[in-house]
Design a protein around this motif. Structure first.
Motif, PDB file in Angstrom:
ATOM      1  N   ILE A 177       1.371   1.283 -11.019  1.00  0.00           N
ATOM      2  CA  ILE A 177       2.150   2.515 -10.811  1.00  0.00           C
ATOM      3  C   ILE A 177       1.679   3.646 -11.712  1.00  0.00           C
ATOM      4  O   ILE A 177       1.463   4.766 -11.239  1.00  0.00           O
ATOM      5  CB  ILE A 177       3.655   2.233 -11.018  1.00  0.00           C
ATOM      6  CG1 ILE A 177       4.157   1.269  -9.933  1.00  0.00           C
ATOM      7  CG2 ILE A 177       4.462   3.539 -11.005  1.00  0.00           C
ATOM      8  CD1 ILE A 177       5.527   0.686 -10.203  1.00  0.00           C
ATOM      9  N   PHE A 178       1.500   3.383 -12.998  1.00  0.00           N
ATOM     10  CA  PHE A 178       1.251   4.469 -13.941  1.00  0.00           C
ATOM     11  C   PHE A 178      -0.216   4.678 -14.300  1.00  0.00           C
ATOM     12  O   PHE A 178      -0.571   5.732 -14.789  1.00  0.00           O
ATOM     13  CB  PHE A 178       2.092   4.271 -15.205  1.00  0.00           C
ATOM     14  CG  PHE A 178       3.566   4.352 -14.906  1.00  0.00           C
ATOM     15  CD1 PHE A 178       4.170   5.577 -14.689  1.00  0.00           C
ATOM     16  CD2 PHE A 178       4.326   3.213 -14.785  1.00  0.00           C
ATOM     17  CE1 PHE A 178       5.516   5.669 -14.375  1.00  0.00           C
ATOM     18  CE2 PHE A 178       5.676   3.283 -14.473  1.00  0.00           C
ATOM     19  CZ  PHE A 178       6.266   4.519 -14.268  1.00  0.00           C
ATOM     20  N   ILE A 179      -1.055   3.697 -14.038  1.00  0.00           N
ATOM     21  CA  ILE A 179      -2.482   3.869 -14.298  1.00  0.00           C
ATOM     22  C   ILE A 179      -3.243   4.040 -12.993  1.00  0.00           C
ATOM     23  O   ILE A 179      -4.295   4.650 -12.943  1.00  0.00           O
ATOM     24  CB  ILE A 179      -3.024   2.699 -15.146  1.00  0.00           C
ATOM     25  CG1 ILE A 179      -2.300   2.698 -16.490  1.00  0.00           C
ATOM     26  CG2 ILE A 179      -4.532   2.791 -15.328  1.00  0.00           C
ATOM     27  CD1 ILE A 179      -2.620   1.532 -17.382  1.00  0.00           C
ATOM     28  N   THR A 199      14.937   2.304 -11.358  1.00  0.00           N
ATOM     29  CA  THR A 199      15.488   2.782 -12.620  1.00  0.00           C
ATOM     30  C   THR A 199      14.453   2.670 -13.740  1.00  0.00           C
ATOM     31  O   THR A 199      14.321   3.586 -14.559  1.00  0.00           O
ATOM     32  CB  THR A 199      16.772   2.006 -12.982  1.00  0.00           C
ATOM     33  OG1 THR A 199      17.717   2.158 -11.928  1.00  0.00           O
ATOM     34  CG2 THR A 199      17.381   2.527 -14.279  1.00  0.00           C
ATOM     35  N   ILE A 200      13.701   1.582 -13.761  1.00  0.00           N
ATOM     36  CA  ILE A 200      12.620   1.446 -14.741  1.00  0.00           C
ATOM     37  C   ILE A 200      11.601   2.562 -14.534  1.00  0.00           C
ATOM     38  O   ILE A 200      11.181   3.234 -15.476  1.00  0.00           O
ATOM     39  CB  ILE A 200      11.941   0.065 -14.642  1.00  0.00           C
ATOM     40  CG1 ILE A 200      12.887  -1.038 -15.112  1.00  0.00           C
ATOM     41  CG2 ILE A 200      10.637   0.040 -15.452  1.00  0.00           C
ATOM     42  CD1 ILE A 200      12.407  -2.440 -14.786  1.00  0.00           C
ATOM     43  N   THR A 201      11.204   2.773 -13.282  1.00  0.00           N
ATOM     44  CA  THR A 201      10.228   3.819 -12.973  1.00  0.00           C
ATOM     45  C   THR A 201      10.740   5.183 -13.425  1.00  0.00           C
ATOM     46  O   THR A 201      10.020   5.946 -14.073  1.00  0.00           O
ATOM     47  CB  THR A 201       9.914   3.837 -11.463  1.00  0.00           C
ATOM     48  OG1 THR A 201       9.428   2.544 -11.069  1.00  0.00           O
ATOM     49  CG2 THR A 201       8.890   4.900 -11.121  1.00  0.00           C
ATOM     50  N   THR A 217       5.694   7.719  -5.701  1.00  0.00           N
ATOM     51  CA  THR A 217       5.042   7.234  -4.482  1.00  0.00           C
ATOM     52  C   THR A 217       4.454   5.846  -4.711  1.00  0.00           C
ATOM     53  O   THR A 217       4.594   4.949  -3.879  1.00  0.00           O
ATOM     54  CB  THR A 217       3.940   8.215  -4.037  1.00  0.00           C
ATOM     55  OG1 THR A 217       4.547   9.482  -3.783  1.00  0.00           O
ATOM     56  CG2 THR A 217       3.228   7.728  -2.792  1.00  0.00           C
ATOM     57  N   ARG A 218       3.799   5.660  -5.856  1.00  0.00           N
ATOM     58  CA  ARG A 218       3.219   4.350  -6.169  1.00  0.00           C
ATOM     59  C   ARG A 218       4.304   3.285  -6.341  1.00  0.00           C
ATOM     60  O   ARG A 218       4.108   2.126  -5.963  1.00  0.00           O
ATOM     61  CB  ARG A 218       2.375   4.437  -7.436  1.00  0.00           C
ATOM     62  CG  ARG A 218       1.080   5.205  -7.240  1.00  0.00           C
ATOM     63  CD  ARG A 218       0.337   5.277  -8.551  1.00  0.00           C
ATOM     64  NE  ARG A 218      -0.889   6.050  -8.462  1.00  0.00           N
ATOM     65  CZ  ARG A 218      -1.565   6.482  -9.518  1.00  0.00           C
ATOM     66  NH1 ARG A 218      -1.127   6.210 -10.743  1.00  0.00           N
ATOM     67  NH2 ARG A 218      -2.668   7.173  -9.369  1.00  0.00           N
ATOM     68  N   CYS A 226       4.162  -9.851 -15.261  1.00  0.00           N
ATOM     69  CA  CYS A 226       4.354  -9.102 -14.013  1.00  0.00           C
ATOM     70  C   CYS A 226       4.655  -7.636 -14.303  1.00  0.00           C
ATOM     71  O   CYS A 226       4.206  -6.756 -13.573  1.00  0.00           O
ATOM     72  CB  CYS A 226       5.461  -9.735 -13.183  1.00  0.00           C
ATOM     73  SG  CYS A 226       5.039 -11.394 -12.582  1.00  0.00           S
ATOM     74  N   GLY A 227       5.387  -7.374 -15.380  1.00  0.00           N
ATOM     75  CA  GLY A 227       5.652  -5.989 -15.768  1.00  0.00           C
ATOM     76  C   GLY A 227       4.365  -5.230 -16.013  1.00  0.00           C
ATOM     77  O   GLY A 227       4.216  -4.075 -15.615  1.00  0.00           O
ATOM     78  N   SER A 228       3.424  -5.896 -16.658  1.00  0.00           N
ATOM     79  CA  SER A 228       2.121  -5.286 -16.923  1.00  0.00           C
ATOM     80  C   SER A 228       1.379  -4.973 -15.628  1.00  0.00           C
ATOM     81  O   SER A 228       0.754  -3.917 -15.489  1.00  0.00           O
ATOM     82  CB  SER A 228       1.285  -6.224 -17.796  1.00  0.00           C
ATOM     83  OG  SER A 228      -0.006  -5.695 -17.978  1.00  0.00           O
ATOM     84  N   ILE A 229       1.450  -5.881 -14.678  1.00  0.00           N
ATOM     85  CA  ILE A 229       0.785  -5.672 -13.385  1.00  0.00           C
ATOM     86  C   ILE A 229       1.367  -4.460 -12.672  1.00  0.00           C
ATOM     87  O   ILE A 229       0.625  -3.604 -12.179  1.00  0.00           O
ATOM     88  CB  ILE A 229       0.900  -6.943 -12.513  1.00  0.00           C
ATOM     89  CG1 ILE A 229      -0.005  -8.035 -13.098  1.00  0.00           C
ATOM     90  CG2 ILE A 229       0.561  -6.651 -11.055  1.00  0.00           C
ATOM     91  CD1 ILE A 229       0.206  -9.411 -12.507  1.00  0.00           C
TER      92      ILE A 229
END
Length: 134
Positions: free
Chosen positions: A77-79, A103-105, A123-124, A69-72
């Motif tokens: 968000i970042f790609i 916090t991760i973001t 925003t994402r 799920c982290g990968s998703i």
């Protein structure tokens, strides 16, 4: 493409867990969300690092969301890939909590290679949270 996703997942977990040195960041507020990460200087070399308490907190957050799920979420968000978020991953995100998510973001955004597009990533991240919390 598959190897890129594996590399991006590994990068996400390494960056967010605080293994790499990080540059200082300002608190960034978007409506009700604080994307600031408090970094403190290292006593041995003057570089800024993620405090150990924050590193432990991020590690606990990342354990809750899991690698798949982290990968998703990283990809979304970042790609910027508008991937489908499985219901199970949305549930993991909600169980992990809004504070962990932001916090991760913020931690990833604090890296120089991500900082230039901070507003887009914020925003994402908000959009991903809102999609899962509906």
């Amino acid at each position: 493409m598959e190897s890129f996703c594996k590399v991006s997942t590994i990068a996400f977990f390494v960056l967010a867990s605080g293994v790499f040195l990080s540059s200082p960041t300002q608190a960034i507020r978007t409506s009700d969300h604080d994307f600031g990460v408090a970094l403190e200087p290292s006593s041995h070399n003057g570089d800024d690092i993620i405090p150990i308490e924050l590193s432990h907190y991020l590690h606990e957050c990342l354990k809750k969301i899991g690698e798949e799920c982290g990968s998703i979420f990283f990809t979304r968000i970042f790609i910027g890939k508008k991937n489908v978020i499985p219901a199970g991953c949305c549930q993991k995100l909600l169980d992990m909590g809004e504070e962990c998510h932001y916090t991760i973001t913020a931690t990833v955004i604090s890296r120089p290679e991500f900082r230039a597009n901070a507003t887009l990533y914020e925003t994402r991240a908000i959009d991903a949270w809102n999609k899962c919390s509906q």
